[in-house]
Motif scaffolding. Structure first.
Motif, PDB file in Angstrom:
ATOM      1  N   UNK A 135      43.227  18.512  21.451  1.00  0.00           N
ATOM      2  CA  UNK A 135      42.773  19.807  20.943  1.00  0.00           C
ATOM      3  C   UNK A 135      41.482  19.622  20.171  1.00  0.00           C
ATOM      4  N   UNK A 136      40.683  20.674  20.142  1.00  0.00           N
ATOM      5  CA  UNK A 136      39.544  20.683  19.226  1.00  0.00           C
ATOM      6  C   UNK A 136      40.100  20.784  17.808  1.00  0.00           C
ATOM      7  N   UNK A 137      39.456  20.098  16.884  1.00  0.00           N
ATOM      8  CA  UNK A 137      39.953  20.067  15.500  1.00  0.00           C
ATOM      9  C   UNK A 137      40.163  21.480  14.957  1.00  0.00           C
ATOM     10  N   UNK A 138      39.245  22.395  15.289  1.00  0.00           N
ATOM     11  CA  UNK A 138      39.333  23.755  14.723  1.00  0.00           C
ATOM     12  C   UNK A 138      40.427  24.598  15.370  1.00  0.00           C
ATOM     13  N   UNK A 139      40.970  24.153  16.510  1.00  0.00           N
ATOM     14  CA  UNK A 139      42.013  24.931  17.206  1.00  0.00           C
ATOM     15  C   UNK A 139      43.432  24.557  16.782  1.00  0.00           C
ATOM     16  N   UNK A 140      43.598  23.385  16.171  1.00  0.00           N
ATOM     17  CA  UNK A 140      44.956  22.924  15.826  1.00  0.00           C
ATOM     18  C   UNK A 140      45.575  23.844  14.782  1.00  0.00           C
ATOM     19  N   UNK A 141      46.840  24.197  15.003  1.00  0.00           N
ATOM     20  CA  UNK A 141      47.564  25.058  14.060  1.00  0.00           C
ATOM     21  C   UNK A 141      48.706  24.266  13.443  1.00  0.00           C
ATOM     22  N   UNK A 142      48.759  24.241  12.123  1.00  0.00           N
ATOM     23  CA  UNK A 142      49.786  23.509  11.386  1.00  0.00           C
ATOM     24  C   UNK A 142      50.852  24.476  10.876  1.00  0.00           C
ATOM     25  N   UNK A 143      51.878  23.925  10.234  1.00  0.00           N
ATOM     26  CA  UNK A 143      52.942  24.770   9.671  1.00  0.00           C
ATOM     27  C   UNK A 143      52.565  25.356   8.309  1.00  0.00           C
ATOM     28  N   UNK A 144      51.491  24.851   7.711  1.00  0.00           N
ATOM     29  CA  UNK A 144      51.248  25.170   6.304  1.00  0.00           C
ATOM     30  C   UNK A 144      50.163  26.216   6.063  1.00  0.00           C
ATOM     31  N   UNK A 145      49.814  26.991   7.097  1.00  0.00           N
ATOM     32  CA  UNK A 145      48.688  27.926   6.930  1.00  0.00           C
ATOM     33  C   UNK A 145      49.075  29.375   6.739  1.00  0.00           C
ATOM     34  N   UNK A 146      50.376  29.686   6.718  1.00  0.00           N
ATOM     35  CA  UNK A 146      50.797  31.089   6.591  1.00  0.00           C
ATOM     36  C   UNK A 146      50.432  31.641   5.220  1.00  0.00           C
ATOM     37  N   UNK A 147      49.968  32.891   5.212  1.00  0.00           N
ATOM     38  CA  UNK A 147      49.577  33.548   3.964  1.00  0.00           C
ATOM     39  C   UNK A 147      50.484  34.772   3.736  1.00  0.00           C
ATOM     40  N   UNK A 148      50.541  35.175   2.490  1.00  0.00           N
ATOM     41  CA  UNK A 148      51.257  36.398   2.117  1.00  0.00           C
ATOM     42  C   UNK A 148      50.726  37.560   2.965  1.00  0.00           C
ATOM     43  N   UNK A 149      51.626  38.404   3.468  1.00  0.00           N
ATOM     44  CA  UNK A 149      51.325  39.574   4.323  1.00  0.00           C
ATOM     45  C   UNK A 149      51.021  39.227   5.781  1.00  0.00           C
ATOM     46  N   UNK A 150      50.937  37.933   6.137  1.00  0.00           N
ATOM     47  CA  UNK A 150      50.806  37.583   7.557  1.00  0.00           C
ATOM     48  C   UNK A 150      52.019  38.110   8.326  1.00  0.00           C
ATOM     49  N   UNK A 151      51.796  38.467   9.586  1.00  0.00           N
ATOM     50  CA  UNK A 151      52.891  38.930  10.443  1.00  0.00           C
ATOM     51  C   UNK A 151      53.562  37.725  11.100  1.00  0.00           C
ATOM     52  N   UNK A 152      54.878  37.809  11.254  1.00  0.00           N
ATOM     53  CA  UNK A 152      55.672  36.743  11.884  1.00  0.00           C
ATOM     54  C   UNK A 152      55.945  37.165  13.331  1.00  0.00           C
ATOM     55  N   UNK A 153      55.524  36.333  14.265  1.00  0.00           N
ATOM     56  CA  UNK A 153      55.575  36.684  15.692  1.00  0.00           C
ATOM     57  C   UNK A 153      56.393  35.647  16.451  1.00  0.00           C
TER      58      UNK A 153
END
Length: 348
Positions: A153-171
Motif C-alpha cells: 500500500x501507499x503509506x498515505x492509503x493505509x488505515x489503522x484501528x486508531x484513527x476514529x474520531x468523535x462523531x465519525x460514522x460506523x460503517x
C-alpha cells in the motif's frame, strides 16, 4: 453388485518432506510484479519499491478453529487463505503474497493434503496472491495450518484501528451473523448424524448461511470501491471475532466511545428465519457471531452523502466521546452497554 472402491490412501512418508513440498506446490503460479523469487530457494525475494509492506499471520488448529466432520479440506484451504487476505484488506492494502505452513499427523494421506492445497490454490488464484513459501512438518495429532499474508500500500492509503474520531460514522460491509448461524446448523446436523448415520441432512434452507461458514470471501473489492467514492476511512478492522469485539477494538485504539443502532444492523433474511427456528435472538447473533470477514470502518460525517446510496455499505452507528461509553440502542429505544462477547480462541 459392484464393489465400491475405497479411496486411494498414499502415505505422505513415502514422498519425504521435499518430495511432499514439490508435489503440493507444483500448481502455484507467480503473478505479482513484487515477487522476484517464490518457492524453490532458501527464502523468497520481494520488491515493493516505494510501497509499504503489510504483513499478517494466522494460525488454524484442528479442534479449535475447525472441525473436519463437516469442513471439507478443500474449503478449509480456501478459508485459511481468505482469513489472512481479509486482514490485509482491513489495512486498506492490496494482498500480494502468502506463505503456507502445515503440521500434519499420519492419519492424513497424501490425497487429503492434495484436497487442502487445491483449496489454497483456488483461493490464491481468486485473490491473485502468490504462494511464495512455507513449511511442512509432522504433528502428534491433527492438522495445524499457519498462513502469513503480505500486501502492499501507499503509506498515505493505509488505515489503522486508531484513527476514529468523535462523531465519525460506523460503517459495515455486506451482512453479518450468517457465518455463525451456518456453524450452528452444521453442528446440529453433526449431532443428528452421530445419532443416526443413515440420516441424510436436508440443507436446502440453509445454503447461504452454510456457504458463509464454509466458503467465506474477503472484501478485496472495498478498497477500490472507497477510492472511487473518494472516501478514506479513519479507522478499519475486519469482522472475524464478532462485531461487538471489533467495535471495542476500534474504540480502545482510538480512545472514543460508540453508539450502535439495532435497527440498522444488516441481516440476511435467511439469517432471521433460521434464528427464529433455533429460537436465538438475531441481534445477539449479529453482534457476537464471528467469521463474517466483512469490514467495519469509520468515516468522517462529511462523507455520508458519498456512501449513503451504496448497497455494499451500511451505517450502523457513530463514534462519540470516550466518557459516553459504548452502547447498543435497541428497537425499543433502550440503551444497553455493549460488551465484547465475540469468539475467544483462548477460552476452554
Amino acid at each position: 453388485m459392484l464393489e465400491e472402491k475405497s479411496p486411494q490412501r498414499t502415505s505422505i512418508a513415502q514422498l519425504g518432506e521435499f518430495g511432499l513440498i514439490d508435489h503440493l506446490t507444483k500448481h502455484f503460479d507467480i503473478n505479482q510484479p513484487s515477487t522476484l523469487k517464490g518457492i524453490g530457494d532458501d527464502a523468497a525475494v520481494l520488491d515493493f519499491k516505494d510501497k509499504k509492506a503489510v504483513v499478517s499471520t494466522d494460525l488454524l488448529v484442528e479442534g479449535v478453529h475447525f472441525d473436519l466432520a463437516y469442513m471439507p479440506l478443500k474449503h478449509l484451504g480456501y478459508k485459511a487463505v481468505v482469513a489472512n487476505v481479509s486482514d490485509i484488506c482491513a489495512m486498506n492494502a492490496k494482498p500480494t503474497q502468502i506463505t503456507v505452513s502445515i503440521a500434519v499427523s499420519n492419519r492424513f494421506p497424501l490425497e487429503a493434503l492434495e484436497e487442502l492445497f487445491a483449496g489454497i490454490t483456488h483461493a490464491s488464484k481468486e485473490y491473485n496472491v502468490d504462494v511464495i513459501g512455507g513449511d511442512t512438518t509432522s504433528s502428534q495429532k491433527g492438522l495445524i495450518i499457519s498462513i502469513t499474508a503480505l500486501g502492499e500500500a501507499n503509506a498515505e492509503d493505509i488505515v489503522y484501528r486508531n484513527g476514529a474520531k468523535e462523531n465519525d460514522l460506523l460503517v459495515v460491509t455486506g451482512d453479518i451473523g450468517a457465518a455463525y448461524m451456518g456453524l450452528q446448523v452444521l453442528e446440529r446436523e453433526k449431532q443428528v448424524f452421530q445419532v443416526n448415520p443413515n440420516n441424510q441432512p436436508d440443507l436446502d434452507n440453509y445454503t447461504y448461511l452454510i456457504e458463509r461458514q464454509l466458503k467465506p470471501e474477503a472484501r478485496k473489492d472495498i478498497k477500490d470501491l472507497l477510492e472511487k467514492l473518494e472516501v478514506k476511512p479513519t479507522s478499519m478492522i475486519d469482522i472475524s471475532d464478532g462485531l461487538s469485539s471489533e467495535v471495542m477494538h476500534l474504540c480502545k485504539q482510538s480512545n472514543v466511545g460508540c453508539t450502535i443502532y439495532e435497527e440498522k444492523l444488516p441481516l440476511d433474511p435467511q439469517l432471521i428465519s433460521v434464528c427464529e427456528e433455533f429460537n436465538i435472538d438475531s441481534t445477539t447473533v449479529a453482534i457476537n457471531g464471528g467469521e463474517d470477514y466483512e469490514l467495519l470502518f469509520t468515516i468522517a460525517i462529511e462523507d455520508y452523502d458519498k456512501i449513503k446510496a451504496n448497497p455494499n455499505l451500511t451505517v450502523i452507528g457513530h463514534m462519540n466521546k470516550e466518557t459516553e461509553g459504548k452502547h447498543l440502542v435497541t428497537r425499543a429505544n433502550q440503551k444497553i452497554e455493549l460488551k465484547a462477547r465475540g469468539w475467544n480462541a483462548l477460552e476452554e
